[in-house]
Motif scaffolding. Structure first.
Motif, mmCIF file in Angstrom:
data_model
loop_
_atom_site.group_PDB
_atom_site.id
_atom_site.type_symbol
_atom_site.label_atom_id
_atom_site.label_comp_id
_atom_site.label_asym_id
_atom_site.label_seq_id
_atom_site.Cartn_x
_atom_site.Cartn_y
_atom_site.Cartn_z
ATOM 1 N N ARG A 78 0.850 -1.193 0.000
ATOM 2 C CA ARG A 78 0.000 0.000 0.000
ATOM 3 C C ARG A 78 0.888 1.246 0.000
ATOM 4 N NH1 ARG A 78 -5.212 -0.203 0.948
ATOM 5 N NH2 ARG A 78 -5.050 -2.086 2.251
ATOM 6 N N VAL A 79 0.548 2.183 -0.877
ATOM 7 C CA VAL A 79 1.335 3.403 -1.016
ATOM 8 C C VAL A 79 0.416 4.625 -1.038
ATOM 9 C CG1 VAL A 79 3.261 2.297 -2.222
ATOM 10 C CG2 VAL A 79 1.325 3.189 -3.536
ATOM 11 N N ARG A 80 1.041 5.786 -0.946
ATOM 12 C CA ARG A 80 0.312 7.053 -1.033
ATOM 13 C C ARG A 80 0.923 7.880 -2.163
ATOM 14 N NH1 ARG A 80 0.740 8.396 3.746
ATOM 15 N NH2 ARG A 80 -1.369 8.076 4.524
ATOM 16 N N LEU A 81 0.078 8.473 -2.987
ATOM 17 C CA LEU A 81 0.531 9.311 -4.089
ATOM 18 C C LEU A 81 0.859 10.709 -3.552
ATOM 19 C CD1 LEU A 81 0.866 9.216 -7.207
ATOM 20 C CD2 LEU A 81 -1.441 10.148 -7.385
ATOM 21 N N VAL A 82 2.093 11.155 -3.733
ATOM 22 C CA VAL A 82 2.536 12.414 -3.110
ATOM 23 C C VAL A 82 2.907 13.472 -4.162
ATOM 24 C CG1 VAL A 82 3.304 11.357 -0.967
ATOM 25 C CG2 VAL A 82 4.885 11.471 -2.897
#
Length: 207
Positions: A78-82
């Motif tokens: 799981r990742v976050r778009l920054v």
């Protein structure tokens, strides 16, 4: 009367004229020295060029391997778009998603990994560079409904899976129990991510 006669100037010693054979020998000697000088210049230029570092195929392969070893991007995390630079996808800035696939971007000056991200609403975003993503960690809970599965992304335990037992936010560290050998280790929070994929048969998640 004695005449004051001006003494005759001594005859200047004249160099004997060289023969044609002598001239030819001098010319050939001069040519040999000139050729040796030119060859020395070529040798020095060649040595300079040979000492200059050029990337060979092996060097480029090593660079690619080094880039791969330093990369943390892998599927099923799981990742976050920054970033807002993703075309027509600025509404997903700081939103979470799951990495479905990882590819190499060969159009870039140096091969870098890009990801295919599935956002929470099901939208797929392709060709997202690793630098525009950050890892996400699960919440720590002792309930059976929360899995707390994580994967190690760097270091000697790279790609090992385990359970996140505690997050020390002040220290930027997390305590993880590895599934494979049950060892408990302390890692940087930047070196782990929530694991959203399947577990192996010997992982604790199946028991």
């Amino acid at each position: 009367k004695v005449k004051n006669e001006i003494p005759k100037r001594a005859a200047v010693n004249q160099m004997p004229k060289k023969s044609k054979k002598s001239k030819n020998r001098d010319y050939e000697s001069s040519n040999r020295h000139r050729k040796k000088y030119d060859n020395d210049k070529e040798d020095s230029r060649y040595n300079y060029d040979s000492n200059t570092k050029h990337d060979t195929k092996d060097d480029k392969t090593k660079k690619t391997k080094n880039q791969s070893s330093s990369s943390w991007l892998t599927p099923n995390i799981r990742v976050r778009l920054v970033t807002k630079k993703i075309s027509k996808r600025s509404q997903y800035y700081l939103q979470k998603g799951i990495v479905l696939d990882v590819n190499y971007d060969k159009k870039a000056s140096s091969e870098t990994k890009t990801a295919v991200i599935q956002m929470l609403d099901g939208q797929l975003i392709e060709h997202v560079p690793e630098k525009y993503l950050e890892t996400v960690l699960p919440k720590v809970s002792t309930t059976t409904t929360t899995t707390n599965h994580v994967i190690v992304l760097k270091g000697m335990h790279k790609f090992a899976k385990g359970k996140l037992l505690e997050k020390k936010l002040n220290d930027g560290q997390g305590i993880v129990q590895l599934y494979e050998d049950k060892n408990i280790i302390t890692l940087s929070l930047d070196d782990i991510a929530e694991w959203c994929g399947p577990l192996d048969d010997d992982d604790d998640g199946y028991h």
